[in-house]
Design an enzyme around this catalytic site. Structure first.
Site, PDB file in Angstrom:
ATOM      1  N   ASN A  18       0.588  -1.170  -0.044  1.00 30.21           N
ATOM      2  CA  ASN A  18       0.098   0.265   0.161  1.00 30.21           C
ATOM      3  C   ASN A  18       1.026   1.271   0.135  1.00 30.21           C
ATOM      4  O   ASN A  18       0.221   2.264  -0.174  1.00 30.21           O
ATOM      5  CB  ASN A  18      -0.882   0.158   1.116  1.00 30.21           C
ATOM      6  CG  ASN A  18      -2.290  -0.807   0.751  1.00 30.21           C
ATOM      7  OD1 ASN A  18      -2.817  -0.805  -0.027  1.00 30.21           O
ATOM      8  ND2 ASN A  18      -2.390  -1.688   1.938  1.00 30.21           N
ATOM      9  N   ASP A  19       2.185   1.300   0.142  1.00 29.07           N
ATOM     10  CA  ASP A  19       2.808   2.265   0.355  1.00 29.07           C
ATOM     11  C   ASP A  19       4.348   2.189  -0.217  1.00 29.07           C
ATOM     12  O   ASP A  19       5.204   2.706   0.624  1.00 29.07           O
ATOM     13  CB  ASP A  19       2.875   3.140   1.810  1.00 29.07           C
ATOM     14  CG  ASP A  19       3.083   4.608   1.608  1.00 29.07           C
ATOM     15  OD1 ASP A  19       2.919   5.277   0.525  1.00 29.07           O
ATOM     16  OD2 ASP A  19       3.436   5.072   2.958  1.00 29.07           O
ATOM     17  N   ILE A  20       4.347   1.867  -1.542  1.00 29.32           N
ATOM     18  CA  ILE A  20       5.744   1.769  -2.178  1.00 29.32           C
ATOM     19  C   ILE A  20       6.370   3.084  -2.457  1.00 29.32           C
ATOM     20  O   ILE A  20       5.619   3.692  -3.384  1.00 29.32           O
ATOM     21  CB  ILE A  20       5.656   0.639  -3.282  1.00 29.32           C
ATOM     22  CG1 ILE A  20       5.023  -0.644  -3.073  1.00 29.32           C
ATOM     23  CG2 ILE A  20       7.069   0.553  -4.086  1.00 29.32           C
ATOM     24  CD1 ILE A  20       5.873  -1.536  -2.009  1.00 29.32           C
ATOM     25  N   ASN A  24      10.352   3.741   1.585  1.00 26.84           N
ATOM     26  CA  ASN A  24      10.105   2.348   2.366  1.00 26.84           C
ATOM     27  C   ASN A  24      10.928   1.342   1.586  1.00 26.84           C
ATOM     28  O   ASN A  24      10.354   0.055   1.734  1.00 26.84           O
ATOM     29  CB  ASN A  24       8.468   1.965   2.048  1.00 26.84           C
ATOM     30  CG  ASN A  24       7.786   3.085   3.049  1.00 26.84           C
ATOM     31  OD1 ASN A  24       8.241   3.544   3.983  1.00 26.84           O
ATOM     32  ND2 ASN A  24       6.366   3.330   2.870  1.00 26.84           N
ATOM     33  N   THR A  56       1.166   7.141  -0.224  1.00 24.33           N
ATOM     34  CA  THR A  56       1.780   8.624  -0.338  1.00 24.33           C
ATOM     35  C   THR A  56       1.298   8.971  -1.718  1.00 24.33           C
ATOM     36  O   THR A  56       1.403   8.241  -2.763  1.00 24.33           O
ATOM     37  CB  THR A  56       3.338   8.543  -0.509  1.00 24.33           C
ATOM     38  OG1 THR A  56       3.650   7.780   0.801  1.00 24.33           O
ATOM     39  CG2 THR A  56       3.930   9.702  -0.708  1.00 24.33           C
TER      40      THR A  56
END
Length: 106
Positions: A18-20, A24, A56
Site C-alpha cells: 500500500n505504500d511503495i 520504504n 503516498t
C-alpha cells in the site's frame, strides 16, 4: 530483482504493501528490501472497512487515487514510479503539485 521478489513473496500470501516509495525501500547489507511493514494489508481486508486513500499520493496507483479497492497491481504501479524516478531523475508527475492536481494527473 530482489525488491520484485520481495513484493512477489508478499503478494502470493495475499497481502499488499500500500505504500511503495523510496522511503520504504531499505538497503540493509547492500541488498534491497521492503520497509514499513505496518502498511501491509490482507487483500480481503481492503474493502469497505479500509480508508479510501492509503499511501503516498506521488506513488499512488490510479485505483488508490480514486479510493477503489487495491491489490498487487497497486504495489507494482508504485514500484514502477520509483523505478521511473531512478532512471529519469525526476518525479513522474512533476514536483510540488497540489494534492488534487496530483491525483487528477494519476
Amino acid at each position: 530483482m530482489r525488491l520484485c521478489a520481495a513484493l512477489q513473496h508478499v503478494h502470493t500470501r495475499g497481502f499488499v504493501h500500500n505504500d511503495i516509495k523510496p522511503a520504504n525501500i531499505s538497503l540493509p547489507n547492500g541488498e534491497l528490501g521492503l520497509a514499513k511493514l505496518g502498511g501491509f494489508r490482507l487483500v480481503e481486508r481492503l474493502g469497505a472497512d479500509a480508508p479510501g486513500l492509503i499511501g503516498t499520493p506521488r506513488y499512488m496507483s490510479p485505483e488508490q487515487a480514486q479510493g477503489l479497492p487495491r491489490g498487487a497491481a497497486s504495489d507494482v504501479w508504485g514500484l514502477g514510479v520509483v523505478l521511473y524516478e531512478c532512471v529519469v531523475g525526476r518525479a513522474l508527475f512533476g514536483e510540488g503539485r497540489l494534492l488534487l492536481s496530483l491525483l487528477q494527473a494519476i
